[in-house]
Design an enzyme around this catalytic site. Structure first.
Site, short mmCIF file in Angstrom:
data_model
loop_
_atom_site.label_atom_id
_atom_site.label_comp_id
_atom_site.label_asym_id
_atom_site.label_seq_id
_atom_site.Cartn_x
_atom_site.Cartn_y
_atom_site.Cartn_z
CE LYS A 32 -11.58 -7.02 1.99
NZ LYS A 32 -10.39 -6.21 1.64
CG HIS A 45 -1.95 -0.97 1.37
ND1 HIS A 45 -2.14 -1.73 2.48
CD2 HIS A 45 -2.93 -1.33 0.49
CE1 HIS A 45 -3.19 -2.53 2.31
NE2 HIS A 45 -3.68 -2.31 1.10
CB SER A 96 -4.63 -6.33 4.50
OG SER A 96 -4.16 -5.09 4.05
NE ARG A 112 -2.53 -7.41 -4.22
CZ ARG A 112 -3.23 -7.68 -3.13
NH1 ARG A 112 -2.61 -7.88 -2.00
NH2 ARG A 112 -4.54 -7.78 -3.18
O1 PNS Z 1 -9.08 -2.49 0.71
P1 PNS Z 1 -10.43 -2.94 0.20
O2 PNS Z 1 -11.19 -3.66 1.30
O3 PNS Z 1 -10.32 -3.74 -1.04
O4 PNS Z 1 -11.23 -1.59 -0.14
C1 PNS Z 1 -12.54 -1.66 -0.65
C2 PNS Z 1 -13.28 -0.33 -0.46
C3 PNS Z 1 -13.31 0.02 1.02
C4 PNS Z 1 -12.55 0.74 -1.23
C5 PNS Z 1 -14.72 -0.54 -1.00
O5 PNS Z 1 -15.35 -1.58 -0.26
C6 PNS Z 1 -15.55 0.73 -0.93
O6 PNS Z 1 -15.44 1.56 -1.79
N1 PNS Z 1 -16.40 0.85 0.12
C7 PNS Z 1 -17.22 2.02 0.34
C8 PNS Z 1 -18.67 1.75 0.00
C9 PNS Z 1 -18.95 2.11 -1.43
O7 PNS Z 1 -18.76 3.23 -1.88
N2 PNS Z 1 -19.43 1.11 -2.19
C10 PNS Z 1 -19.66 1.23 -3.60
C11 PNS Z 1 -18.35 1.08 -4.33
S1 PNS Z 1 -18.58 0.28 -5.81
#
Ligand code: PNS
Length: 181
Positions: free
Chosen positions: A42, A18, A137, A100
């Site tokens: 998650k 990251h 992670s 990745r």
């Molecule tokens: O590190 P991650 O868990 O892959 O990140 C995913 C994240 C947090 C960026 C994604 O779950 C997110 O954007 N969550 C916020 C809710 C949202 O806006 N959902 C619609 C996105 S398509």
């Protein structure tokens, strides 16, 4: 006009992969916001504020050694709705994500299309530095929970935190075994 980009993620915990993406993205945009966002899919290990602190410390430390200090990086969290709502609020038109593998491409593509459809926010993908290409992670959490050494994959403070959490859990589990004897 200054360009603001956002690097969103769960960062549970932040990894050196990251940080590589953050440092490189900071060099591409006037302002970079690193945003700790709750992922509804998650369940988290580390509280959000602690995750923000880990990233802030690591960004500050990275700034010392980089050619250009990371003065254009802001680290914060968001829990008030969609990710694109944050982007709209701060005037960010771009999201930056690290990918990745093909698995990441498959995971990220629908979100990128949805975010563009919802608010016209584009997503730019950065390929990893090979040194960090296999770090995630979830793997770090798993290795740490089973007593493995995660020092090569995360900032020192994160490794210490994960070790302490594991020791606490081991202590709690042996105390509860003793109580039931
Ligand atoms: O590190 P991650 O868990 O892959 O990140 C995913 C994240 C947090 C960026 C994604 O779950 C997110 O954007 N969550 C916020 C809710 C949202 O806006 N959902 C619609 C996105 S398509």
């Amino acid at each position: 006009m200054s360009t603001i980009a956002v690097v969103p993620g769960s960062f549970d915990p932040v990894t050196l992969g990251h940080l590589d993406v953050i440092v490189r993205a900071a060099g591409l945009f006037d302002e970079l916001h690193v945003l700790v966002v709750h992922n509804p899919g998650k369940s988290a290990l580390i509280p959000v504020e602690q995750r923000v602190d880990f990233i802030r410390e690591a960004v500050d430390a990275a700034g010392v050694d980089e050619v250009s200090p990371l003065e254009n990086v802001l680290v914060t969290s968001w829990s008030e709705g969609l990710l694109v709502d944050y982007c709209t609020r701060v005037g960010a038109k771009v999201l930056v994500k690290g990918i990745r593998s093909q698995v990441d491409v498959a995971y990220e593509t629908p979100m990128a299309i949805m975010n563009r459809s919802l608010a016209g926010v584009e997503t730019i993908f950065l390929l990893p530095d090979p040194a960090h290409a296999l770090v995630s992670s979830s793997l770090v959490r798993q290795v740490a929970s089973l007593g493995g050494d995660v020092d090569p994959y995360v900032p020192r403070a994160v490794a210490d935190y994960l070790r302490a959490s594991r020791d606490d859990q081991a202590g709690a589990s042996s105390a509860s075994k003793n109580e039931t004897r």
